[in-house]
Design an enzyme around this catalytic site. Structure first.
Site, PDB file in Angstrom:
ATOM      1  N   HIS A  66      19.594  25.513  32.953  1.00 47.69           N
ATOM      2  CA  HIS A  66      18.543  26.298  33.610  1.00 47.69           C
ATOM      3  C   HIS A  66      18.241  27.544  32.785  1.00 47.69           C
ATOM      4  O   HIS A  66      19.164  28.184  32.272  1.00 47.69           O
ATOM      5  CB  HIS A  66      19.014  26.719  35.009  1.00 47.69           C
ATOM      6  CG  HIS A  66      18.057  27.637  35.711  1.00 47.69           C
ATOM      7  ND1 HIS A  66      16.936  27.177  36.353  1.00 47.69           N
ATOM      8  CD2 HIS A  66      18.058  28.997  35.850  1.00 47.69           C
ATOM      9  CE1 HIS A  66      16.283  28.197  36.877  1.00 47.69           C
ATOM     10  NE2 HIS A  66      16.945  29.325  36.581  1.00 47.69           N
ATOM     11  N   ALA A 126      -2.929   4.176  24.580  1.00 51.81           N
ATOM     12  CA  ALA A 126      -2.387   5.378  23.942  1.00 51.81           C
ATOM     13  C   ALA A 126      -3.272   5.875  22.811  1.00 51.81           C
ATOM     14  O   ALA A 126      -3.559   7.073  22.718  1.00 51.81           O
ATOM     15  CB  ALA A 126      -0.971   5.102  23.446  1.00 51.81           C
ATOM     16  N   GLU A 135       0.816  -1.213   0.000  1.00 55.05           N
ATOM     17  CA  GLU A 135       0.000   0.000   0.000  1.00 55.05           C
ATOM     18  C   GLU A 135       0.852   1.266   0.000  1.00 55.05           C
ATOM     19  O   GLU A 135       1.194   1.796  -1.048  1.00 55.05           O
ATOM     20  CB  GLU A 135      -0.947  -0.009   1.212  1.00 55.05           C
ATOM     21  CG  GLU A 135      -2.077   1.001   1.106  1.00 55.05           C
ATOM     22  CD  GLU A 135      -3.141   0.776   2.168  1.00 55.05           C
ATOM     23  OE1 GLU A 135      -4.141   1.508   2.143  1.00 55.05           O
ATOM     24  OE2 GLU A 135      -2.962  -0.111   3.016  1.00 55.05           O
ATOM     25  N   ALA A 156     -10.921   1.457  20.148  1.00 56.39           N
ATOM     26  CA  ALA A 156      -9.457   1.428  20.290  1.00 56.39           C
ATOM     27  C   ALA A 156      -9.100   0.359  21.308  1.00 56.39           C
ATOM     28  O   ALA A 156      -8.584   0.628  22.385  1.00 56.39           O
ATOM     29  CB  ALA A 156      -8.945   2.792  20.718  1.00 56.39           C
ATOM     30  N   ILE A 168       1.568   2.070   8.345  1.00 51.50           N
ATOM     31  CA  ILE A 168       0.518   2.710   9.131  1.00 51.50           C
ATOM     32  C   ILE A 168       1.063   3.918   9.886  1.00 51.50           C
ATOM     33  O   ILE A 168       0.435   4.973   9.944  1.00 51.50           O
ATOM     34  CB  ILE A 168      -0.107   1.704  10.120  1.00 51.50           C
ATOM     35  CG1 ILE A 168      -0.902   0.637   9.362  1.00 51.50           C
ATOM     36  CG2 ILE A 168      -1.007   2.414  11.127  1.00 51.50           C
ATOM     37  CD1 ILE A 168      -2.094   1.175   8.596  1.00 51.50           C
ATOM     38  N   SER A 211      -8.682   2.780  26.658  1.00 54.05           N
ATOM     39  CA  SER A 211      -7.945   3.957  27.143  1.00 54.05           C
ATOM     40  C   SER A 211      -6.443   3.772  27.080  1.00 54.05           C
ATOM     41  O   SER A 211      -5.706   4.337  27.878  1.00 54.05           O
ATOM     42  CB  SER A 211      -8.359   4.277  28.582  1.00 54.05           C
ATOM     43  OG  SER A 211      -7.812   3.336  29.492  1.00 54.05           O
ATOM     44  N   MET A 262       4.358   3.341   1.316  1.00 56.74           N
ATOM     45  CA  MET A 262       5.660   3.326   1.974  1.00 56.74           C
ATOM     46  C   MET A 262       5.577   4.155   3.258  1.00 56.74           C
ATOM     47  O   MET A 262       4.989   5.231   3.282  1.00 56.74           O
ATOM     48  CB  MET A 262       6.734   3.900   1.050  1.00 56.74           C
ATOM     49  CG  MET A 262       7.134   2.971  -0.088  1.00 56.74           C
ATOM     50  SD  MET A 262       7.724   1.350   0.464  1.00 56.74           S
ATOM     51  CE  MET A 262       9.198   1.808   1.365  1.00 56.74           C
ATOM     52  N   GLY A 263       6.163   3.623   4.292  1.00 52.55           N
ATOM     53  CA  GLY A 263       6.051   4.256   5.604  1.00 52.55           C
ATOM     54  C   GLY A 263       5.040   3.556   6.485  1.00 52.55           C
ATOM     55  O   GLY A 263       5.003   3.786   7.693  1.00 52.55           O
ATOM     56  N   ALA A 274       6.656   2.101  17.007  1.00 45.81           N
ATOM     57  CA  ALA A 274       7.451   2.272  15.794  1.00 45.81           C
ATOM     58  C   ALA A 274       8.941   2.252  16.087  1.00 45.81           C
ATOM     59  O   ALA A 274       9.733   1.656  15.330  1.00 45.81           O
ATOM     60  CB  ALA A 274       7.063   3.586  15.103  1.00 45.81           C
TER      61      ALA A 274
END
Length: 466
Positions: free
Chosen positions: A445, A184, A37, A269, A42, A182, A39-40, A319
């Protein structure tokens, strides 16, 4: 006629696959990638990158809504859903094209199609142009990734019930949303849509959100999200989705009581499943357990010269884990000396909600469960000058050390930009530093990173600024 014989063929052009191919080419291996599909994979096209573009939009939108806190005057803040989505897709496209450029630069041959094992040293590729080609390999890496898990009765339909893919390209923004899960992915979308104004309910089957994180981080995140107006239901299950013309009524059971919640859209999810189908695994020594390919510490599947990396090869499903895995497997194949197997304890995890969450290593509970005596340090964002100046005073950093050896066992953060800060502890764990080296390190700092130092000091009763 294109070359059909290679030292290494990588099946899948996601982060793990394309990085493995680049490293192989660097080592002088004649290399090819088969990608059906984009390149790269999902990550670049429908995951890590475009979601961060969406979340950046919500972050800027939220800043506009609080402009007066910074002495600014901004009137009539609004947004255009189509333009938000267009920007996200443009970012994804730019990076996907960048990967294609990397393949060309490194002289990696790319086959656009779907591949499967076809006997010893052979790979059958059904090309996207409807032709077929048989490739020969000395070694092959399966890097086919994963897809969203579909639960019975809660299946996505692309219209009313979404996976991450539909949630990234909404034709219009829903006014109300139910997010099931719940982890990521679920929390990032919940955060995005809530910040953009949707009424959001999150349903989690376990007893707390972000369940892989330290318990204190989970509790802090829950309070922060509820303060933003998000509704959180833990220990909850969704048993039914009744679809209307343009809404969904979900039956949710929590605490022994069932309730119906009607929303415009639902995002499912609830995890992922590995893409192990149609790879020609039958009759081979490749084993699949719970939809994922079983590998040893070097990515070897048990079938001669066949390896697997990334999401298809099991957790953690990240990833950067896939990329590192791809490099080490290729270097092992090429005979590079000094290659080390993957140490999952040194892999950081990041969630890009507001506030951000990041962690590495063991939680306090996990360390104690292993019978370790620990020293724990915490430092709040409210004690840091840079955090206050940024208008981001909520959050904390927590570090966990072995009380006997001083080993850094884990670090857990919630607050602004912690997904960038966690890398400091990643280096510390890789270098096997103890509290002594971290205490002796000079942190600049004013920076948020000073809280990392203070958290270490706190574990040994030496904190300076709280």
């Amino acid at each position: 006629m294109a070359e059909t014989s290679f030292d290494l063929i990588v099946v899948g052009g996601g982060p793990g696959g394309y990085v493995a191919a680049i490293r192989a080419a660097q080592l002088g291996l004649k290399t090819a990638v088969v990608e059906r599909e984009h390149m790269g994979g999902i990550c670049l096209n429908w995951g890590c990158i475009p979601t961060k573009a969406l979340l950046r939009t919500s972050e800027v939108y939220n800043l506009f809504k609080h402009a007066e806190d910074f002495g600014l005057s901004v009137k009539e803040v609004s947004f255009d859903p189509a333009k938000i989505v267009a920007r996200s897709r443009k970012v994804a496209s730019q990076l996907s094209n960048g990967v294609k450029g990397l393949m060309k630069k490194n002289k990696v041959t790319v086959f656009d199609g779907a591949a499967k094992l076809a006997g010893s040293g052979k790979l059958a590729v059904a090309m996207n142009d409807k032709s077929n080609v048989t490739l020969s390999y000395k070694n092959v890496i399966l890097a086919t990734g994963a897809r969203a898990r579909q639960l019975p009765g809660l299946e996505s339909d692309g219209k009313l019930v979404w996976t991450y893919k539909e949630a990234m390209v909404p034709p219009e923004f829903p006014k109300s949303l139910l997010v099931i899960g719940s982890g990521a992915i679920g929390i990032e979308f919940a955060s995005f849509y809530r910040t953009m104004g949707a009424e959001v309910t999150v349903c989690e089957v376990l007893d707390r959100i972000l369940p892989v994180e330290d318990e204190e981080v989970s509790a802090f995140a829950k309070r922060a999200f509820e303060k933003q107006g998000m509704k959180i239901l833990t220990g909850a299950t969704v048993s039914n989705l009744k679809k209307g013309v343009n809404n969904v009524t979900a039956t949710i059971t929590s605490g022994g009581k069932a309730q119906e919640v009607t929303v415009d859209r639902v995002i499912s999810a609830v995890g992922i499943v590995g893409n192990v189908e149609n790879l020609g695994l039958d009759g081979t020594k490749v084993r699949v357990e719970k939809t994922h390919i079983v590998i040893d510490q070097w990515g070897f599947t048990g079938e001669p010269n066949v390896y697997a990396i990334g999401d298809v090869a099991g957790p953690p499903w990240l990833a950067h884990k896939a990329m590192h895995e791809g490099v080490l497997v290729v270097e092992k194949i090429a005979g590079v000396k000094g290659v080390h197997p993957m140490n999952t304890a040194n892999i950081p995890g990041c969630t890009y909600c507001q506030p951000q969450v990041a962690s590495i290593g063991m939680t306090e509970a996990a360390a104690k469960a292993k019978g370790l005596a620990v020293k724990v340090g915490k430092f709040p964002f409210i004690g840091n000058g840079k955090a206050i100046a940024l208008g981001e005073p909520e959050g904390f950093i927590k570090t966990i050390f072995d009380a006997k050896t001083g080993e850094l066992l884990g670090a857990h953060m919630i607050g602004a930009e912690v997904t960038e800060l966690i890398q400091g502890y990643s280096i510390a764990k890789t270098l096997e530093t103890t509290e002594a080296e971290l205490m002796a390190t000079v942190f600049p700092h004013p920076t948020l990173s000073e809280m990392m130092h203070e958290s270490v000091l706190a574990a040994y009763g030496r904190t300076l600024h709280i």
